[in-house]
Design a protein around this motif. Structure first.
Motif, PDB file in Angstrom:
ATOM      1  N   LEU A 155      20.206  45.433  18.543  1.00 21.54           N
ATOM      2  CA  LEU A 155      20.314  44.285  19.622  1.00 21.54           C
ATOM      3  C   LEU A 155      20.406  44.665  20.857  1.00 21.54           C
ATOM      4  N   ILE A 156      21.544  45.775  21.031  1.00 28.46           N
ATOM      5  CA  ILE A 156      21.642  46.653  22.349  1.00 28.46           C
ATOM      6  C   ILE A 156      20.505  47.338  22.594  1.00 28.46           C
ATOM      7  N   GLU A 157      19.695  47.822  21.719  1.00 24.56           N
ATOM      8  CA  GLU A 157      18.650  48.758  22.111  1.00 24.56           C
ATOM      9  C   GLU A 157      17.190  47.873  22.437  1.00 24.56           C
ATOM     10  N   ASP A 158      17.340  46.492  22.380  1.00 21.59           N
ATOM     11  CA  ASP A 158      16.413  45.502  22.556  1.00 21.59           C
ATOM     12  C   ASP A 158      15.348  45.579  21.560  1.00 21.59           C
ATOM     13  N   ARG A 159      15.660  46.033  20.295  1.00 20.20           N
ATOM     14  CA  ARG A 159      14.780  46.048  19.221  1.00 20.20           C
ATOM     15  C   ARG A 159      15.138  44.780  18.375  1.00 20.20           C
ATOM     16  N   ASN A 160      14.622  43.570  19.180  1.00 23.30           N
ATOM     17  CA  ASN A 160      15.000  42.387  18.586  1.00 23.30           C
ATOM     18  C   ASN A 160      14.373  42.152  17.480  1.00 23.30           C
ATOM     19  N   GLN A 161      12.855  42.207  17.054  1.00 25.88           N
ATOM     20  CA  GLN A 161      12.608  41.764  15.872  1.00 25.88           C
ATOM     21  C   GLN A 161      12.940  42.658  14.674  1.00 25.88           C
ATOM     22  N   GLU A 162      13.215  43.746  14.860  1.00 23.86           N
ATOM     23  CA  GLU A 162      13.905  44.739  13.709  1.00 23.86           C
ATOM     24  C   GLU A 162      15.497  44.050  13.378  1.00 23.86           C
ATOM     25  N   ALA A 163      16.129  43.618  14.538  1.00 20.26           N
ATOM     26  CA  ALA A 163      17.473  42.892  14.608  1.00 20.26           C
ATOM     27  C   ALA A 163      17.241  41.610  13.966  1.00 20.26           C
ATOM     28  N   GLU A 164      16.364  40.832  13.890  1.00 20.25           N
ATOM     29  CA  GLU A 164      16.189  39.539  13.435  1.00 20.25           C
ATOM     30  C   GLU A 164      16.002  39.642  11.879  1.00 20.25           C
ATOM     31  N   GLN A 165      15.080  40.894  11.780  1.00 22.30           N
ATOM     32  CA  GLN A 165      15.011  40.832  10.150  1.00 22.30           C
ATOM     33  C   GLN A 165      16.330  41.308   9.475  1.00 22.30           C
ATOM     34  N   VAL A 166      16.975  42.254  10.069  1.00 21.32           N
ATOM     35  CA  VAL A 166      18.359  42.760   9.453  1.00 21.32           C
ATOM     36  C   VAL A 166      19.135  41.467   9.283  1.00 21.32           C
ATOM     37  N   LEU A 167      19.405  40.774  10.331  1.00 19.86           N
ATOM     38  CA  LEU A 167      20.330  39.558  10.187  1.00 19.86           C
ATOM     39  C   LEU A 167      19.836  38.578   9.120  1.00 19.86           C
ATOM     40  N   ARG A 168      18.521  38.025   9.134  1.00 15.48           N
ATOM     41  CA  ARG A 168      18.046  37.329   8.067  1.00 15.48           C
ATOM     42  C   ARG A 168      18.365  37.868   6.771  1.00 15.48           C
ATOM     43  N   LYS A 169      17.949  39.009   6.724  1.00 16.80           N
ATOM     44  CA  LYS A 169      18.275  39.702   5.332  1.00 16.80           C
ATOM     45  C   LYS A 169      19.757  39.543   4.797  1.00 16.80           C
ATOM     46  N   THR A 170      20.559  39.642   5.911  1.00 19.21           N
ATOM     47  CA  THR A 170      22.212  39.582   5.924  1.00 19.21           C
ATOM     48  C   THR A 170      22.497  38.267   5.271  1.00 19.21           C
ATOM     49  N   LEU A 171      22.033  37.252   5.999  1.00 18.05           N
ATOM     50  CA  LEU A 171      22.248  35.987   5.674  1.00 18.05           C
ATOM     51  C   LEU A 171      21.723  35.502   4.173  1.00 18.05           C
ATOM     52  N   ALA A 172      20.412  35.992   3.858  1.00 14.34           N
ATOM     53  CA  ALA A 172      19.951  35.765   2.623  1.00 14.34           C
ATOM     54  C   ALA A 172      20.896  36.031   1.465  1.00 14.34           C
ATOM     55  N   LEU A 173      21.656  37.407   1.804  1.00 17.52           N
ATOM     56  CA  LEU A 173      22.373  38.054   0.758  1.00 17.52           C
ATOM     57  C   LEU A 173      23.843  37.245   0.841  1.00 17.52           C
ATOM     58  N   ASP A 174      24.137  37.020   1.925  1.00 13.64           N
ATOM     59  CA  ASP A 174      25.463  36.530   2.176  1.00 13.64           C
ATOM     60  C   ASP A 174      25.313  35.369   3.091  1.00 13.64           C
ATOM     61  N   PRO A 175      25.010  33.981   2.789  1.00 15.68           N
ATOM     62  CA  PRO A 175      24.963  32.916   3.566  1.00 15.68           C
ATOM     63  C   PRO A 175      26.016  32.470   4.074  1.00 15.68           C
ATOM     64  N   GLY A 176      27.338  32.758   3.890  1.00 14.50           N
ATOM     65  CA  GLY A 176      28.799  32.486   4.422  1.00 14.50           C
ATOM     66  C   GLY A 176      29.220  33.550   5.416  1.00 14.50           C
TER      67      GLY A 176
END
Length: 564
Positions: A155-176
């Motif tokens: 996110l700090i590097e403005d690599r937003n699409q990659e950041a979104e993918q990481v966050l969505r994967k994180t939430l898929a593994l850990d919805p809480g």
């Protein structure tokens, strides 16, 4: 020979039972008694500190953790939890020292790296934050903080699409995972995906009530209406959340104020804006006298004679377009307009000149020396050419100009002109009281030393006006242009044509549609930025007139006698 029994053993057993039962406050007394029996035992002091920390007794927790590391200077976990306690107390410097020691002793302590990254980012140190978050990601073996560390670095590097993918994967593994919901919500708002973002913020707050500050972003996804049943009441109740940190409390007050304004209750709104400012003063006091002295020195250093030497001292590159002014004066709108041009890359808010300017100021104006200016110019061009492809990739390959909309560059206009005599400085102006009122209602990055209300803000405004009058008198008129927010919103096209011409660019119709700009927008007014140019923010102060307090002094825009 038989070992003597541990006299503290029954107390420790009771404390362990209470901690396991989720009763940390009740565990404090037996742990204190055990610590009195064995005062040099670092494990007991650590557990006492942990119980105090979980019970919200922060000063007691700090004392216990300090005793633990005094008894065992290599106790990494105690340093880590000492850092957490100091952070909760608001002692950021000491917390950083504790986290640093913890990561030296336990290099694989992922959460310590993550927390250190979050703190240095709060202090405005971008590269150091990225390094810490990357260490968290590398050390964590896909743990929660490893994934969050990776996302935050991206996110700090403005690599937003990659950041979104990481966050969505994180939430898929850990919805809480509340923090992942919050980070994803902020990312989505930057791209105008407000409905999805609202859902993320709601999830974050539901999962972790101590993240109640997320209400600030939630209410800014769109205007609050009477259909948002119970939202105002939920936010008011959130202020009473046990253990809510001051920084979160500040943002909740601002969120309530924004919602109350949307719902037509300016009295309630101002009550909470004022409360937020009171919290901010406690977190980050501002030295008005020191700022006034700084302005005096800038005026004394940057004489018309020195500015006249800029052509012989500086770099002839015309790439930089610096958009300056008080925060909330229209700088984001102007950057959106300029960066719609196909030959312009958007740099966003860069901290370069705040850092370089401080070094220049400390060296008593070394900026009039060619070596300093040459290095500053070369380093800045490198930053612009690095950031433009990340922020506005479509324009980057042919960018003749790159914007930097850090408002506080108004302090360094003279230094910037010496470094880049062909750079354009666009000074955004807006009615003083409207600007101050908007500042009073906004949350700013904690690294910005800046008042948000009362006599401090009025005094700051007068010093800013004094400095801008100086720049107006010593900088070339074709390099220092001024744009009034009221004119820009009343008749956009003539003002926009003047801005584009001043940048030395051919006219492009796309500049009339800043709301269509596809880039990420990192501003408190993300929803407004996605709307066509509007005038509803002109003379907003009128709806708050009975509650302006000391900001009323700014109705007399030109006077400096009211506070001096």
């Amino acid at each position: 020979m038989s070992q003597s029994p541990n006299p503290a053993a029954p107390l420790l057993a009771l404390a362990a039972q209470l901690l396991h039962a989720g009763r940390p406050a009740d565990a404090i007394a037996p742990l204190r008694d055990a610590a009195l029996l064995l005062p040099a035992n670092p494990l007991i002091q650590h557990d006492l500190g942990l119980a105090c920390l979980e019970a919200g007794h922060i000063p007691d927790a700090i004392e216990a953790f300090e005793q633990a590391v005094a008894s065992n200077p290599r106790y990494g976990d105690a340093y880590f939890r000492l850092g957490i306690a100091l952070e909760k107390l608001g002692d950021i410097g000491a917390a950083m020292v504790a986290y640093d020691r913890a990561t030296q002793l336990l290099p694989a302590l992922t959460e310590a790296w993550f927390r250190a990254g979050a703190l240095v980012y709060t202090l405005g140190h971008r590269d150091e934050a990225i390094a810490c978050f990357r260490r968290a990601a590398a050390n964590g073996d896909n743990s929660i903080f490893a994934r969050l560390g990776k996302a935050r670095a991206l996110l700090i590097e403005d690599r937003n699409q990659e950041a979104e993918q990481v966050l969505r994967k994180t939430l898929a593994l850990d919805p809480g995972n509340a923090m992942a919901h919050d980070l994803l919500g902020n990312l989505l708002t930057e791209f105008g995906r407000f409905d999805e973002a609202r859902h993320c913020f709601q999830c974050a707050i539901t999962i972790a009530p101590l993240l109640a500050g997320s209400y600030y972003e939630l209410v800014r996804c769109r205007p609050v209406t009477s259909d948002d049943d119970g939202l105002l009441q939920r936010m008011e109740a959130a202020l009473a959340t046990p253990g809510l940190e001051a920084a979160q409390c500040l943002r909740v007050h601002l969120a309530i104020g924004k919602a109350a304004e949307d719902l037509g209750d300016p009295a309630l709104a101002m009550q909470h804006f004022d409360a937020a400012d009171d919290v901010r003063r406690g977190l980050a006091p501002f030295d008005s006298a020191a700022f006034s002295t700084q302005v005096d020195r800038l005026i004394a250093t940057c004489t018309s004679k020195l500015m006249a030497r800029a052509a012989e001292l500086g770099n002839p590159d015309a790439t930089p377009v610096l958009i300056i002014g008080m925060p909330r004066s229209g700088t984001t709108l102007v950057e959106q307009i300029v960066s719609m041009h196909p030959e312009v890359g958007a740099g966003g808010e860069l901290n370069f000149w705040n850092q370089r300017g401080e070094a220049w100021r400390r060296s008593a104006g070394a900026g009039n020396q060619k070596p300093f200016l040459a290095k500053a110019a070369a380093d800045y061009l490198r930053v612009l050419r690095t950031v433009a492809p990340r922020v506005s990739p479509a324009a980057a390959p042919r960018a003749a100009r790159v914007t930097d909309k850090m408002p506080f560059n108004f302090l360094w206009a003279g230094l910037i002109h010496m470094a880049f005599p062909r750079a354009i400085l666009i000074h955004c102006r807006r009615a003083a009281v409207d600007t101050a009122l908007s500042i009073h209602q906004t949350h700013f990055h904690p690294s910005l030393a800046f008042p948000t209300g009362g006599a401090e803000l009025v005094a700051y405004f007068y010093d800013y006006q004094r400095l801008m009058q100086h720049w107006r008198s010593v900088l070339p008129k074709d390099r220092f242009i001024e744009v009034d927010y009221e004119d820009l919103t009343r008749e956009p096209e003539p003002a926009i044509r003047r801005i584009i011409a001043a940048c030395g660019l051919a006219w492009n119709e796309a500049c009339l549609r800043p709301e269509c700009n596809p880039r990420a927008v990192k501003t408190p007014s993300k929803w407004q930025t996605r709307q066509p140019i509007y005038r509803t923010s002109v003379a907003r102060w009128r709806r708050y007139e009975p509650w302006l307090g000391q900001l009323r002094a700014l109705l007399d825009d030109g006077s400096v006698t009211l506070l001096k």
